[in-house]
Design an enzyme around this catalytic site. Structure first.
Site, PDB file in Angstrom:
ATOM      1  N   ALA A 167       0.855  -1.199   0.000  1.00 24.91           N
ATOM      2  CA  ALA A 167       0.000   0.000   0.000  1.00 24.91           C
ATOM      3  C   ALA A 167       0.886   1.243   0.000  1.00 24.91           C
ATOM      4  O   ALA A 167       1.945   1.246   0.614  1.00 24.91           O
ATOM      5  CB  ALA A 167      -0.897   0.008   1.228  1.00 24.91           C
ATOM      6  N   LYS A 177      -6.152   3.110  -4.204  1.00 26.86           N
ATOM      7  CA  LYS A 177      -6.337   3.336  -2.763  1.00 26.86           C
ATOM      8  C   LYS A 177      -6.762   4.792  -2.556  1.00 26.86           C
ATOM      9  O   LYS A 177      -5.986   5.712  -2.834  1.00 26.86           O
ATOM     10  CB  LYS A 177      -5.014   3.059  -2.034  1.00 26.86           C
ATOM     11  N   VAL A 225      26.755 -10.747  -2.402  1.00 28.23           N
ATOM     12  CA  VAL A 225      27.908  -9.984  -1.914  1.00 28.23           C
ATOM     13  C   VAL A 225      28.474 -10.744  -0.726  1.00 28.23           C
ATOM     14  O   VAL A 225      27.790 -10.962   0.275  1.00 28.23           O
ATOM     15  CB  VAL A 225      27.488  -8.556  -1.511  1.00 28.23           C
ATOM     16  N   ILE A 276       7.381   2.806   1.486  1.00 27.67           N
ATOM     17  CA  ILE A 276       7.751   3.153   0.108  1.00 27.67           C
ATOM     18  C   ILE A 276       7.858   4.673  -0.037  1.00 27.67           C
ATOM     19  O   ILE A 276       8.689   5.186  -0.790  1.00 27.67           O
ATOM     20  CB  ILE A 276       6.752   2.506  -0.872  1.00 27.67           C
TER      21      ILE A 276
END
Ligand code: FAD
Length: 505
Positions: A47, A75, A186, A350
């Site tokens: 979201a 949304k 890595v 995010i």
């Protein structure tokens, strides 16, 4: 100049950073992503916040170009279920509150009918569109309008999407435009004699060198914490939720329908998210291990979200809540979970990534590595995360719910410096620009008002001045809101119908 950026990690953070930096700097800067095919991504993060549209705009991507690849949906709000009391809900939408006759509509609501009506329904249009499951776009391409009375435009929605599919989509998008993709582990991060990162040693591709290294390795912070030793400052004293368990629930969304909002349902030791994607439901229980163990959390989530699907695989996640003291240290910048994270109640993970990338572009260094640029970056990143921390603490303090040890403890726990004083102010005055956390306005003041009033456990007195003011204009606005909501609900299509057309081209 800095010509060579190496990003370690291929989750949402790694690929958002790679594609954005590639878009901004073009082939003047080489971007390499080193991503393990052995260490999984976090697998959640579905979201978003309405500013996410700037990210896709910057990449030049229209909705029909990316949404069908990522099971994406719309949304308009977060629905807070059972936070006031069991069985009650309210919405926190992407919609500003207008000013009327010199006072904010929330002030008028408190004065005129604060104790007889639901605030969100009375003052905002989007809650009615959520209940009616409307799409924010109509088939003729029009967008749910800019309906704020003060003329300030606001983009009225964000997206839900499948995080793994988005990372895959951005991988293809980035590689087609010149991002180098190294699928490898890595093994070690080597420093020079000044302590700056010199190169990475990978399992199959040998040495990878670069000028600037971006740590997108998630909660492990392989470069920033494990190699450079930057301390991580925990927020668990004020935000105790430190674990989550998540499920992906397949559903026939055509039969079920798609609600255009995230639901956050209060649970005995935390809360449960419900995110309707185009094709399945993403759900998870965020909780504190002080009050609930993983087995109990999984059982609670299964009973709530998927009682008929006992075979679904549960993803148990330990969350590192807080932030690095600094996210940019020497030639290493941490972005994503390696930088900082607060629980996903307001879908800010995010958003933190997007903010960090945009800030890094503004503060991008040259070979002099001017420390003022890194200091500016670190201050701004810290302020954003600290601002969200304070907003989230408010959710627990102001919630009406206090029926379990977890919810009782939420009322007596320590709060960040400054919030207690602000809460006292908000007993007499609703939050405004001058009384919210001063360094971060990612959440507009309407958000603080909507939450403080909606959560139901905090009361604010109406402004005395309103008793002397002319209330007719406010009454007219209140009368118009349901009319506008009905008009919009009648015009905009059903959310699933719109998405079905978008996803099938
Ligand atoms: P990860 O996804 O963990 O990726 C780490 C990457 O590093 C992987 O590619 C891995 O392979 C790589 N890696 C690790 N070690 C090595 C190595 N040695 N060599 C090479 N590669 C390596 N955010 C929102 O905005 N909205 C939400 O609704 C939301 N919900 C969330 C719910 C929960 C329970 C949690 C924990 C987070 C949520 N978030 C949400 C946050 C969001 O998931 C993250 O911000 C986002 O996914 C970014 O993750 P990341 O890329 O930083 O890390």
């Amino acid at each position: 100049m800095i010509r060579d950026i190496v990003i370690v990690g291929g989750g949402t953070a790694g690929w958002m950073a790679a594609t954005y930096l590639n878009r901004v700097f073009g082939d003047r800067v080489a971007v390499t992503v080193v991503e393990s095919d052995r260490v999984p991504t976090i697998g959640v993060g579905e979201a978003t916040f309405s500013t996410i549209r700037h990210f896709f705009d910057r990449l030049g991507l229209a909705e029909h170009e990316w949404m069908p690849h990522c099971s994406a949906s719309y949304k308009l709000a977060i629905r807070y279920q059972d936070w006031r009391a069991k069985g009650e809900h309210f919405y926190h939408p992407f919609e500003r509150l207008p000013d009327v006759a010199g006072f904010n509509l929330a002030d008028w609501w408190l004065y005129l009918d604060g104790d007889v009506s639901r605030f969100d329904e009375r003052c905002l249009v989007i809650p009615a569109l959520c209940e009616a499951r409307r799409s924010p776009r109509s088939f003729d391409g029009r967008l749910l309008g800019e309906y704020t009375e003060d003329g300030r435009a606001q983009f009225p929605y964000a997206y839900h999407f499948d995080a793994a599919l988005l990372a895959r989509f951005l991988t293809t998008f980035g590689v087609e435009r010149g991002v180098r993709h190294v699928l490898d582990d890595v093994l070690s991060v080597e420093q020079n004699d000044r302590g700056w990162i010199d190169h990475l040693v990978t399992a199959r591709h040998g040495v990878v060198t670069g000028d600037l290294f971006i740590d997108c390795t998630g909660f492990r912070g392989l470069l920033i914490n494990q190699t450079l030793g930057e301390p991580f400052e925990s927020f668990e004293d004020v935000l105790p939720n430190n674990r989550a368990v998540a499920l992906r629930v397949p559903e026939d969304m055509g039969l079920r329908g798609v609600e255009p909002y995230t639901t956050a349902t209060a649970a005995p030791a935390g809360w449960i998210w419900t995110i309707p994607l185009y094709g399945r439901i993403g759900t998870g229980y965020v909780y504190s291990d002080e009050f609930c163990d993983p087995a109990e959390a999984e059982a609670t989530l299964r009973a709530f979200a998927a009682p008929d699907s006992p075979d679904l695989e549960a993803n148990h996640i330990r969350m590192r809540i807080g932030r690095n003291r600094r996210s940019w240290v020497r030639n290493c910048v941490a972005i994503g979970l390696s930088s900082g994270f607060v629980e996903p109640l307001e879908s800010t993970g995010i958003f933190f990534i997007q903010h960090a990338i945009e800030q890094l572009v503004r503060d991008f260094p040259d070979a002099h590595w001017d420390q003022a640029l890194a200091d500016d970056y670190n201050r701004r990143v810290a302020e954003v995360i600290d601002g969200v921390r304070e907003f989230l603490v408010l959710h627990y303090l102001a919630a009406g719910r206090d029926d379990t040890p977890y919810w009782k403890a939420a009322k007596t726990r320590a709060v960040p410096d400054g919030l207690a004083g602000r809460m006292r102010t908000w007993a007499s005055l609703l939050p405004d620009e001058s009384s919210v956390y001063p360094h971060f306005h990612g959440f507009d003041t309407y958000s603080w008002r909507v939450m403080l009033i909606g959560l139901g456990g905090w009361s604010t007195r109406p402004r005395p001045a309103l008793a002397l003011a002319d209330a007719d204009a406010a009454r007219a606005v209140f009368a118009d809101i349901p009319r506008r909501a009905r008009r919009l609900a009648a015009t905009l299509p059903d959310c699933h119908d719109y998405l079905a057309a978008l996803h099938t081209g």
